[in-house]
Design a protein around this motif. Sequence first.
Motif, mmCIF file in Angstrom:
data_model
loop_
_atom_site.group_PDB
_atom_site.id
_atom_site.type_symbol
_atom_site.label_atom_id
_atom_site.label_comp_id
_atom_site.label_asym_id
_atom_site.label_seq_id
_atom_site.Cartn_x
_atom_site.Cartn_y
_atom_site.Cartn_z
ATOM 1 N N GLY A 107 2.615 -28.523 -6.938
ATOM 2 C CA GLY A 107 3.319 -27.337 -7.429
ATOM 3 C C GLY A 107 4.488 -27.698 -8.312
ATOM 4 N N THR A 108 5.218 -28.748 -7.928
ATOM 5 C CA THR A 108 6.355 -29.191 -8.737
ATOM 6 C C THR A 108 5.882 -29.663 -10.111
ATOM 7 N N ALA A 109 4.792 -30.433 -10.124
ATOM 8 C CA ALA A 109 4.260 -30.949 -11.394
ATOM 9 C C ALA A 109 3.779 -29.813 -12.291
ATOM 10 N N ILE A 110 3.103 -28.820 -11.722
ATOM 11 C CA ILE A 110 2.563 -27.706 -12.511
ATOM 12 C C ILE A 110 3.685 -26.826 -13.055
ATOM 13 N N LEU A 111 4.670 -26.518 -12.201
ATOM 14 C CA LEU A 111 5.731 -25.593 -12.598
ATOM 15 C C LEU A 111 6.887 -26.256 -13.351
ATOM 16 N N ALA A 112 6.882 -27.570 -13.451
ATOM 17 C CA ALA A 112 7.991 -28.286 -14.103
ATOM 18 C C ALA A 112 8.166 -27.867 -15.551
ATOM 19 N N GLN A 113 7.070 -27.520 -16.230
ATOM 20 C CA GLN A 113 7.130 -27.126 -17.643
ATOM 21 C C GLN A 113 7.736 -25.726 -17.809
ATOM 22 N N SER A 114 7.493 -24.849 -16.823
ATOM 23 C CA SER A 114 7.874 -23.444 -17.005
ATOM 24 C C SER A 114 9.201 -23.040 -16.373
ATOM 25 N N THR A 115 9.670 -23.776 -15.364
ATOM 26 C CA THR A 115 10.923 -23.377 -14.698
ATOM 27 C C THR A 115 11.722 -24.602 -14.249
ATOM 28 N N VAL A 116 13.035 -24.437 -14.230
ATOM 29 C CA VAL A 116 13.900 -25.541 -13.791
ATOM 30 C C VAL A 116 13.983 -25.615 -12.261
ATOM 31 N N PHE A 117 13.471 -24.585 -11.607
ATOM 32 C CA PHE A 117 13.531 -24.539 -10.132
ATOM 33 C C PHE A 117 12.313 -25.200 -9.472
ATOM 34 N N ALA A 118 11.430 -25.770 -10.225
ATOM 35 C CA ALA A 118 10.220 -26.398 -9.680
ATOM 36 C C ALA A 118 10.526 -27.470 -8.635
#
Length: 200
Positions: A107-118
Amino acid sequence: MGAHFPGDKDIRVSDNERSTALAALGQFYAEGRLAMEETDERCAAVAEATTRGDLNDIFFDLPHNSGGVVGLPEKTYTAAEVAELHRQGARPRAGILGLSTVVAITGTAILAQSTVFAPVLLAIIPIVFILLYVMKVGPAKWYAPTPRQIERRRIAALRKEDKLRNLELKAQRRERSHALKTKALDAAENVISTKPWKQR
């Protein structure tokens, strides 16, 4: 009245059975069924007993259903059975922690591009660890103790029992000493009050 120590009366007594017998005598003394002298005599007889028949003879006139007297044998497990129970309980916890780790990292890897809260998702890993291994959330069967933990608990229980027994013995000695001093003082007061040397 049944036997306090069931089974073959010629079976030799174990240390555990002796401890149980001493605890039972202490209970009978506390209930007022035995005087202190009788309790001392029977405790000495327990120490000298070699068979279950000898122990049963010590309890011949005491009720069978009082606390601390041996009844049916407890269910016991071998070290291998306990270790297997522990392994079975450890698997679901390890699986849940592993899945949580995979989900958090993915989840962190996927959301890292879209949000700083990943990176906040990584907090799931220690949270799940604390829930499973510190707070022990989940069914009791997940937390079966290891043979080593059981042995530690037994040793701690034996030490506690030994400490309590020593405290009881000290209290009994103090009580006996007090009774002897009281008798000696009473005898001295009796002699002084009669003043036999003045009656001549």
